[in-house]
Design a protein around this motif. Structure first.
Motif, mmCIF file in Angstrom:
data_model
loop_
_atom_site.group_PDB
_atom_site.id
_atom_site.type_symbol
_atom_site.label_atom_id
_atom_site.label_comp_id
_atom_site.label_asym_id
_atom_site.label_seq_id
_atom_site.Cartn_x
_atom_site.Cartn_y
_atom_site.Cartn_z
ATOM 1 N N ILE A 18 0.889 -1.158 0.000
ATOM 2 C CA ILE A 18 0.000 0.000 0.000
ATOM 3 C C ILE A 18 0.932 1.214 0.000
ATOM 4 O O ILE A 18 1.918 1.233 0.734
ATOM 5 C CB ILE A 18 -0.910 -0.022 1.247
ATOM 6 N N PHE A 19 0.625 2.200 -0.835
ATOM 7 C CA PHE A 19 1.609 3.251 -1.044
ATOM 8 C C PHE A 19 1.486 4.420 -0.071
ATOM 9 O O PHE A 19 2.310 5.316 -0.077
ATOM 10 C CB PHE A 19 1.567 3.744 -2.501
ATOM 11 N N ASP A 20 0.420 4.419 0.723
ATOM 12 C CA ASP A 20 0.282 5.502 1.700
ATOM 13 C C ASP A 20 -0.271 4.940 3.015
ATOM 14 O O ASP A 20 -0.353 3.724 3.176
ATOM 15 C CB ASP A 20 -0.642 6.590 1.147
ATOM 16 N N HIS A 21 -0.656 5.816 3.893
ATOM 17 C CA HIS A 21 -1.113 5.366 5.215
ATOM 18 C C HIS A 21 -2.630 5.161 5.267
ATOM 19 O O HIS A 21 -3.231 5.250 6.331
ATOM 20 C CB HIS A 21 -0.672 6.382 6.282
ATOM 21 N N LEU B 152 -7.741 -3.283 2.790
ATOM 22 C CA LEU B 152 -8.198 -2.332 1.777
ATOM 23 C C LEU B 152 -7.236 -1.165 1.686
ATOM 24 O O LEU B 152 -6.648 -0.756 2.697
ATOM 25 C CB LEU B 152 -9.581 -1.801 2.164
ATOM 26 N N ASN B 153 -7.051 -0.619 0.472
ATOM 27 C CA ASN B 153 -6.224 0.583 0.355
ATOM 28 C C ASN B 153 -7.124 1.815 0.263
ATOM 29 O O ASN B 153 -8.342 1.720 0.428
ATOM 30 C CB ASN B 153 -5.238 0.458 -0.815
ATOM 31 N N GLY B 154 -6.526 2.955 0.016
ATOM 32 C CA GLY B 154 -7.249 4.223 0.086
ATOM 33 C C GLY B 154 -8.461 4.283 -0.834
ATOM 34 O O GLY B 154 -9.443 4.953 -0.532
ATOM 35 N N THR B 155 -8.423 3.553 -1.953
ATOM 36 C CA THR B 155 -9.562 3.567 -2.870
ATOM 37 C C THR B 155 -10.466 2.365 -2.628
ATOM 38 O O THR B 155 -11.265 1.999 -3.479
ATOM 39 C CB THR B 155 -9.069 3.557 -4.330
ATOM 40 N N LYS B 156 -10.337 1.805 -1.456
ATOM 41 C CA LYS B 156 -11.174 0.680 -1.025
ATOM 42 C C LYS B 156 -11.068 -0.539 -1.915
ATOM 43 O O LYS B 156 -12.003 -1.331 -2.015
ATOM 44 C CB LYS B 156 -12.652 1.113 -0.903
ATOM 45 N N ASP B 157 -9.942 -0.646 -2.596
ATOM 46 C CA ASP B 157 -9.727 -1.878 -3.347
ATOM 47 C C ASP B 157 -9.136 -2.912 -2.394
ATOM 48 O O ASP B 157 -8.374 -2.572 -1.493
ATOM 49 C CB ASP B 157 -8.754 -1.634 -4.499
ATOM 50 N N VAL B 158 -9.490 -4.182 -2.617
ATOM 51 C CA VAL B 158 -8.965 -5.256 -1.768
ATOM 52 C C VAL B 158 -7.533 -5.581 -2.211
ATOM 53 O O VAL B 158 -7.303 -6.028 -3.327
ATOM 54 C CB VAL B 158 -9.846 -6.516 -1.857
HETATM 55 C C1 LIG Z 1 -5.558 0.468 -4.481
HETATM 56 O O1 LIG Z 1 -5.304 -0.777 -5.174
HETATM 57 C C2 LIG Z 1 -5.757 -0.815 -6.511
HETATM 58 C C3 LIG Z 1 -5.542 -2.202 -7.033
HETATM 59 O O2 LIG Z 1 -4.311 -2.706 -6.607
HETATM 60 C C4 LIG Z 1 -5.040 0.255 -7.301
HETATM 61 O O3 LIG Z 1 -5.507 0.258 -8.619
HETATM 62 C C5 LIG Z 1 -5.254 1.614 -6.660
HETATM 63 O O4 LIG Z 1 -4.518 2.608 -7.324
HETATM 64 C C6 LIG Z 1 -4.847 1.580 -5.220
HETATM 65 N N1 LIG Z 1 -5.135 2.817 -4.553
HETATM 66 C C7 LIG Z 1 -4.270 3.487 -3.811
HETATM 67 C C8 LIG Z 1 -4.758 4.760 -3.197
HETATM 68 O O5 LIG Z 1 -3.152 3.062 -3.626
#
Ligand SMILES: *[C@@H]1O[C@H](CO)[C@@H](O)[C@H](O)[C@H]1NC(C)=O
Ligand SMILES: *[C@@H]1O[C@H](CO)[C@@H](O)[C@H](O)[C@H]1NC(C)=O
Ligand SMILES: *[C@@H]1O[C@H](CO)[C@@H](O)[C@H](O)[C@H]1NC(C)=O
Ligand SMILES: *[C@@H]1O[C@H](CO)[C@@H](O)[C@H](O)[C@H]1NC(C)=O
Ligand SMILES: *[C@@H]1O[C@H](CO)[C@@H](O)[C@H](O)[C@H]1NC(C)=O
Ligand SMILES: *[C@@H]1O[C@H](CO)[C@@H](O)[C@H](O)[C@H]1NC(C)=O
Ligand SMILES: *[C@@H]1O[C@H](CO)[C@@H](O)[C@H](O)[C@H]1NC(C)=O
Length: 829
Positions: free
Chosen positions: A90-93, A108-114
């Motif tokens: 995950i690229f951020d907090h 989940l990451n910031g865009t709620k993707d699993v």
């Molecule tokens: C969350 O993960 C998805 C799929 O891996 C990716 O497309 C999206 O950019 C990510 N969002 C963030 C905020 O890192």
């Protein structure tokens, strides 16, 4: 960092209402549990009940990417043992770990993707996610704590670490692979090239791989350990288990002492090691690693050859085999391996030759049956023309099970003390040859025995005549013990080069032996400081002196004065007048070793390099006494107070040769009067009066352990047991915690493997059996790391014995045993 946990009020359905979560936070009172509908965000953690492990978000090494992981909390804070989203950071907090009502963990990451999820489960009742004390993150049904019924567990998806109670192997039903695999780098937990796991082909074995290629084979399980990992043996801290049934095959280790932390890890450079957390040193220590020597490299010698690290060259063909390419072999290119001298034809008369002490060959093309005996095993192998070898699967008891190999034998190794029996098929002609040789040998043996008997009889008659003559001479009081020295008696008449100083001069130099000039006292007499011709001297005034005449004393002293070595105290002169016998030595301003190592504040002056140089110096001095000097001197009272230190902290052994001067009624091997000090005496010497270079080696071993630990062997005290220092060191060694022996004042030293080596050598020197102890030259090589170290066996005298002792000093005990124990001088104290 924020603590605690944000939780939802429950009743959430689906992820899309995730944004509402933040408004409904509730703090839990069971911080190791996530209940359905709750989540933890970056910055939050949950902690196992006993504080062993913590789960949360982290960034490895110098990376800024975020991963969900589990790390040690109580022991080594922050050492990560498991990562959920190894491959996808995950690229951020903004990361969140969410536990659904259906009992699934979602990252989940910031865009709620699993980014990562645990597998879907079908819970019966209220599922919970809990971080257990073992470091296992589990999803289970409510209160159900039966491991068999866990719905999901992180232990099923290992990273680079194998923890106690975690299976290393595979599930034969679901195909789950419980192998551990390295990180790409310290900064990237993604799966790297290296792995440690069970190879399912043939009889399952433990292997380390790089990519798909085997790098090291710990080998097959023999009931006690893996055939190729001799150092992974059971001990009081670890219990090992290997399970093989229809459903699963795995290896697992259990920690029997909860105050120790331990883990196997494959690190990013492919080193597989077991690390143990030592609270005292506050660091992970490596106790076991694979690939430690050449012979560990997979198939280093090629097929049908064996590797032996104690031989040079290390590779050799099995008996009855020859190098495939003699030329390559002579250039030390072993990879081609060996081939049979006589090819097998599957005719009658073929049979097997037993090889002992072996690491069994690669079992990936083997066949096994656990209920077949060795005898049936042989028959089975003989029946099948492509069967090359057989062995027992389980070596416990009288052995059981049957393992068969087909084709070339790969990755064989020969061990010194461990290893097992392997039976290799050989051609009929080869076996005939062996039989013929044996017959010749036994004929020769009979001849040899007959000759020996004749010879022995002859020698005995001569010996008896010589002995009679010798006794006559000794009775006349002229003959000194000649057995102990390889000294040519003709040279005795050499000029006396040693100054003889008269009593009045010495009296003046020592203020008439005034008590404030006294440096120490002991069994051999008193030691005074003096000044002679402007030079500081130490005068040893021998008491209890008996037996020898003036000429003999002079001769002895002269001999001893000729022993010159930088690690021996120099004898400057002597004094013989009336009944007085005195020895004059150079004066050592830094006193003796015990003055430093056993003292809280002074021991700080001796850092590790200094201690090493002291141990090395003592070893060289002793080597000189035992082997390199013209006399073979057995010190018989080596101890910390007999090691003096010069201004540069160079050690100098004192009181050597005293045993000779006090010779009296003794032969080389046995003495009625035991001279020595409790705590340093070898068992065979203290109890039976048997002394040899090996009894000195024992004292040396004790000294090494004392120098490393800063504790006295005798008078060592521990609340937990009645062991002396030697016993304590042995206990720690068996539990693989030997670093805990080191002196606290050494602090976090960088020379950990060196410290372990010195402790190892110390333990080898104090082994119960004199024959097991190394001699001095071997010990010197071992200390230098130039010689391989066998496993030490049980030491002698490891219990603190109940012998009366004085409070103030470590010497001068009277033994309660039948032998009178006379203590020697402590010079200077
Ligand atoms: C969350 O993960 C998805 C799929 O891996 C990716 O497309 C999206 O950019 C990510 N969002 C963030 C905020 O890192
Ligand atoms: C879920 O199970 C499948 C096989 O059923 C497996 O391949 C996968 O790795 C599992 N994933 C996780 C995250 O447990
Ligand atoms: C768990 O145990 C507690 C007390 O031990 C009990 O009150 C509770 O009902 C149990 N919950 C489940 C789901 O079994
Ligand atoms: C466990 O280890 C600690 C120190 O590491 C030691 O003090 C304790 O005696 C050990 N317990 C057992 C049962 O061996
Ligand atoms: C792996 O372990 C070895 C031995 O402890 C060490 O020399 C090496 O630096 C380690 N590699 C990494 C990437 O940590
Ligand atoms: C092992 O040998 C026993 C006895 O010969 C036999 O009954 C059994 O079926 C064998 N098992 C396998 C797996 O071959
Ligand atoms: C010998 O054993 C091999 C491997 O198990 C097998 O494939 C082969 O059929 C056997 N040959 C005979 C003659 O039993």
């Amino acid at each position: 960092m924020k603590r605690g946990m944000r939780k939802t009020a429950g009743g959430l359905r689906g992820l899309f209402v995730y944004s509402f979560l933040l408004s409904t936070i509730r703090v839990s009172n069971a911080p190791d549990i996530i209940s359905p509908g709750q989540f933890i965000g970056d910055g939050d953690t949950i902690v196992s009940a006993g504080q062993n492990f913590e789960l949360g978000f982290f960034s490895p090494g110098s990376s800024t990417r975020r991963y969900l992981g589990i790390w040690y909390k109580k022991f080594s804070t922050g050492t990560v043992v498991w990562v959920a989203n190894r491959e996808i950071p995950i690229f951020d907090h903004s990361g969140v770990l969410y536990f659904t009502n259906q009992g699934t963990l979602l990252l989940l990451n910031g865009t709620k993707d699993v980014v990562w999820s645990s597998n879907r489960t079908t819970p019966k009742s209220n599922p919970v996610a809990q971080l257990l004390e073992s470091g296992n993150l589990v999803v289970k049904d409510g209160n159900d704590s039966n491991p068999e019924s866990f719905l999901w567990q992180s232990f099923d998806y290992p990273g680079d670490t194998n923890l106690p109670d975690m299976k290393l192997g595979r599930n034969l039903v679901t195909g789950l692979d419980w192998s551990i695999s390295s990180w790409k780098s310290l900064d990237d937990p993604a799966r790297g090239e290296y792995s440690l796991g069970i190879d399912p082909r043939g009889y399952q074995q433990l292997v380390c791989k790089k990519g798909r290629a085997i790098q090291f084979r710990a080998g097959s399980w023999n009931g006690i350990r893996f055939t190729g990992a001799t150092r992974l043996r059971p001990n009081p801290v670890y219990r090992y288990e290997f399970v093989l049934n229809d459903k699963e095959v795995y290896f697992n280790f259990e920690l029997l002492n909860s105050s120790v932390a331990s883990r196997f890890v494959v690190n990013a450079s492919g080193v597989v090691e077991r690390l143990t957390w030592i609270s005292q040193m506050h660091r992970w220590t490596r106790y076991f690693a694979v690939g430690e020597d050449q012979c560990d490299a997979y198939s280093f010698c090629g097929s049908n050859a064996k590797c032996n690290i104690d031989k040079s060259p290390v590779c050799a063909c099995l008996d009855g085999f020859e190098p495939k390419s003699a030329r390559d072999w002579s250039f030390q290119d072993w990879s081609g391996g060996c081939v049979r001298r006589t090819t097998l034809t599957c005719n009658r008369g073929e049979g097997f030759v037993k090889h002992t002490g072996m690491k069994l060959p690669d079992t990936s093309s083997s066949w096994y049956n656990t209920s077949i005996s060795l005898r049936e095993c042989q028959e089975l192998c003989l029946k099948n023309c492509s069967c090359m070898a057989y062995a027992n699967m389980d070596v416990r008891g009288r052995g059981s099970g049957c393992l068969l190999w087909f084709g070339d034998l790969i990755d064989l190794r020969e061990f010194v003390n461990t290893g097992q029996d392997l039976y290799i098929r050989m051609a009929a002609s080869y076996l005939d040859n062996i039989k013929r040789n044996e017959r010749t040998k036994s004929e020769m043996l009979v001849g040899f025995i007959v000759c020996s008997i004749l010879l022995v009889t002859g020698v005995s008659v001569l010996g008896w005549m010589f002995h009679r003559r010798k006794r006559k001479i000794r009775n006349q009081g002229k003959m000194k013990n000649i057995l102990e020295m390889d000294y040519d008696s003709h040279s005795r008449k050499e000029e006396l080069e040693l100054p003889i100083i008269d009593l009045s001069t010495i009296a003046k130099a020592t203020g008439n032996f005034s008590s404030n000039k006294k440096l120490g006292e002991g069994g051999f007499g008193l030691v005074y400081k003096g000044t002679l011709y402007g030079q500081d001297i130490a005068v040893k005034r021998l008491s209890m002196y008996s037996g020898q005449g003036i000429e003999e004393f002079k001769n002895e002293v002269l001999l001893i004065a000729k022993l010159q070595h930088r690690n021996l105290v120099k004898l400057l002169g002597c004094c013989i007048e009336g009944d007085e016998r005195m020895l004059i030595y150079e004066y050592m301003p830094n006193k003796s070793l015990d003055y430093f190592i056993f003292d809280q504040s002074r021991s700080k002056l001796l850092d590790w390099p200094t201690r090493i140089s002291i141990i090395d110096g003592i070893a060289r001095g002793l080597l000189y006494l035992h082997q390199d000097s013209r006399l073979r001197i057995i010190h018989r009272d080596l101890k910390a107070s007999n090691v003096l230190l010069d201004t540069d902290m160079n050690p100098k052994i004192s009181d050597f040769g005293m045993a000779r001067i006090f010779g009296g009624n003794q032969t080389e091997a046995n003495t009625k009067r035991v001279v020595g000090t409790y705590g340093y005496m070898a068992p065979e010497y203290a109890v039976e009066g048997l002394f040899s270079v090996k009894s000195d080696i024992f004292s040396f071993g004790v000294l090494v352990l004392e120098i490393v630990s800063g504790r006295k062997n005798r008078g060592f005290f521990s609340h937990n047991h009645h062991l002396n220092l030697v016993g304590h060191a042995w206990k720690l060694w068996m539990e693989e915690r030997s670093l805990e022996l080191t002196d606290n004042t050494l602090g976090a030293s960088h020379a950990l493997s060196e410290i372990i080596r010195y402790i190892h050598v110390g333990l080898l020197c104090v082994q119960q059996q004199p024959d097991d102890r190394p001699n001095m030259s071997t010990a010197v090589l071992m200390l230098g790391g130039e010689s391989s170290l066998p496993q030490p066996k049980q030491p002698g005298f490891f219990l603190e014995r109940n012998v009366p002792r004085t409070q103030s000093s470590s010497s001068n005990y009277k033994s309660t045993s039948t032998n009178e124990i006379t203590m020697t001088a402590q010079y200077p104290r």
